[in-house]
Design an enzyme around this catalytic site. Structure first.
Site, PDB file in Angstrom:
ATOM      1  N   LYS A 190       0.857  -1.183   0.000  1.00  8.89           N
ATOM      2  CA  LYS A 190       0.000   0.000   0.000  1.00  8.89           C
ATOM      3  C   LYS A 190       0.895   1.235   0.000  1.00  8.89           C
ATOM      4  O   LYS A 190       1.602   1.508   0.984  1.00  8.89           O
ATOM      5  CB  LYS A 190      -0.914  -0.006   1.222  1.00  8.89           C
ATOM      6  CG  LYS A 190      -1.797   1.233   1.275  1.00  8.89           C
ATOM      7  CD  LYS A 190      -2.857   1.136   2.340  1.00  8.89           C
ATOM      8  CE  LYS A 190      -3.647   2.423   2.417  1.00  8.89           C
ATOM      9  NZ  LYS A 190      -4.705   2.373   3.424  1.00  8.89           N
ATOM     10  N   LYS A 243      -2.060  -1.624  -4.064  1.00  8.16           N
ATOM     11  CA  LYS A 243      -2.921  -0.451  -4.056  1.00  8.16           C
ATOM     12  C   LYS A 243      -2.061   0.796  -4.130  1.00  8.16           C
ATOM     13  O   LYS A 243      -1.085   0.859  -3.396  1.00  8.16           O
ATOM     14  CB  LYS A 243      -3.724  -0.478  -2.750  1.00  8.16           C
ATOM     15  CG  LYS A 243      -4.602   0.692  -2.517  1.00  8.16           C
ATOM     16  CD  LYS A 243      -5.221   0.561  -1.156  1.00  8.16           C
ATOM     17  CE  LYS A 243      -5.943   1.865  -0.862  1.00  8.16           C
ATOM     18  NZ  LYS A 243      -6.239   2.022   0.514  1.00  8.16           N
TER      19      LYS A 243
HETATM   20  C1  PBG Z   1      -7.704   3.255   5.236  1.00  6.65           C
HETATM   21  C2  PBG Z   1      -7.871   3.146   3.766  1.00  6.65           C
HETATM   22  C3  PBG Z   1      -7.656   4.115   2.782  1.00  6.65           C
HETATM   23  C4  PBG Z   1      -8.075   3.571   1.587  1.00  6.65           C
HETATM   24  C5  PBG Z   1      -8.478   2.266   1.853  1.00  6.65           C
HETATM   25  N1  PBG Z   1      -8.323   2.021   3.213  1.00  6.65           N
HETATM   26  C6  PBG Z   1      -7.216   5.519   2.890  1.00  6.65           C
HETATM   27  C7  PBG Z   1      -5.861   5.865   3.278  1.00  6.65           C
HETATM   28  O1  PBG Z   1      -4.987   5.038   3.474  1.00  6.65           O
HETATM   29  O2  PBG Z   1      -5.661   7.069   3.449  1.00  6.65           O
HETATM   30  C8  PBG Z   1      -8.078   4.255   0.262  1.00  6.65           C
HETATM   31  C9  PBG Z   1      -9.098   3.770  -0.698  1.00  6.65           C
HETATM   32  C10 PBG Z   1      -9.366   4.668  -1.831  1.00  6.65           C
HETATM   33  O3  PBG Z   1      -8.703   5.694  -2.055  1.00  6.65           O
HETATM   34  O4  PBG Z   1     -10.281   4.338  -2.570  1.00  6.65           O
HETATM   35  N2  PBG Z   1      -6.413   3.263   5.687  1.00  6.65           N
END
Ligand code: PBG
Length: 319
Positions: A190, A243
């Protein structure tokens, strides 16, 4: 000329005969926001809403009718606090949503996103200690959140916080409470990404100070993705994830080559909003761009595609 690649493109039937990659409805996961407040549009994500528990059944009915078989749930609590207690409250918004969905649709796959950022007053994904996010103080809370969602009926637990060791902590907690078959889909790779901007409006989770760069990954790094995934797999990840999506297909390809776990990719909020905005302006053909993007994710090696376009894609695939 002996070799003419155009022969295999001569008409639609031939192109279908030789096509290498396809997307199936069973690949799709639809992310949903559930709120303790009233149902609301999300201005930066036209077509995506935060649903109240009252409106959730109709919204889920639409997902099921479209032919999507999995949802990924995010909760927006009425009250946020320093340690994100709404995330591990057995009567929290996500826990109630899971119970409701499972009662109405026992066969729908329910995935619970596990993170503290939607529940903390400061918007960080863990507990603050001094001026940093404490890994050690956060792990037990994530484990509690996971068990609480498993108890509510979640099939899959998806930790998105990026603390070190969280998959192991969650697996141990699930197992000791008897949830031996609850699957962990880890947000293994991520990146700290500006593509999450609209999500933070949707979940009201923008960090109040600083950024997420001390826990989410630096987008300049690729080998680090392999390291993060190796650790998650050692700790018990059943499904791994990359992601965001479209800007990270090199990473998706590497993950597919190196690991054997099912691989998911998340077409995140910013990817959705960019396509939606261009489509609304008449600058891009929405269906074509969406199908090209998600097919590219499959071609790079993903099995599961998490996307705010899941319902539309499922309907397009049927029609
Ligand atoms: C929570 C989370 C996030 C997303 C998924 N889980 C936001 C972040 O990390 O700030 C992002 C999903 C998206 O942008 O569609 N941590």
């Amino acid at each position: 000329m002996i070799k003419r690649p155009r022969r295999n493109r001569i008409n639609a039937k031939i192109r279908d005969l030789v096509h290498e990659t396809s997307i199936d409805r069973s690949d799709l996961v639809y992310p949903m926001f559930v709120t303790e407040g009233e149902t609301e549009e999300i201005p930066s994500m036209p077509g995506v809403k935060r649903y109240s528990l009252n409106d959730l059944p109709d919204a889920v009915d639409e997902v099921v009718s479209a032919g999507v078989s999995a949802v990924l749930l995010f909760g927006i609590p009425a009250h946020k606090d320093e340690c994100g207690s709404g995330a591990y409250d057995d009567n929290g918004i996500v826990q109630r949503a899971i119970r409701l969905i499972k009662k109405l649709y026992p066969d729908l796959i329910v995935i619970a996103d596990i993170c503290l950022c939607e529940y903390t007053s400061h918007g960080h994904c863990g507990v603050i200690d001094g001026d940093c996010v404490s890994n050690e103080k956060t792990l037990p809370l994530l484990a509690k959140a996971a068990v609480s969602c498993a108890k509510a009926g979640a099939d899959i637990i998806a930790p998105s916080d990026m603390m070190d060791g969280r998959v192991g902590a969650i697996r141990a907690a699930l197992d000791s409470d008897g949830f031996l078959n609850t699957i962990i889909m880890a947000y293994s790779v991520k990146y700290s990404s500006a593509f999450y901007g609209p999500f933070r409006d949707a979940a009201d989770s923008a960090p109040a100070f600083g950024d997420r760069k001390t826990y989410q990954m630096d987008f300049r790094n690729a080998r680090e993705a392999v390291l993060e995934t190796e650790l998650d797999i050692e700790e018990g990840a059943d499904i791994i994830m990359v992601k965001p999506g479209i800007a990270y297909l090199d990473i998706v390809k590497t993950m597919r080559e190196k690991f054997n776990q099912p691989l998911a990719v998340y077409q995140v909020s910013g990817e959705y909003s960019m396509i939606k905005a261009a489509a609304q302006n008449g600058w891009l053909d929405e269906k074509s761009v969406v199908m090209e993007s998600v097919t590219a994710m499959k071609r790079a090696g993903a099995k599961i595609v998490i996307t705010y376009y899941a319902k539309e894609i499922a309907r397009w695939l049927e029609g």
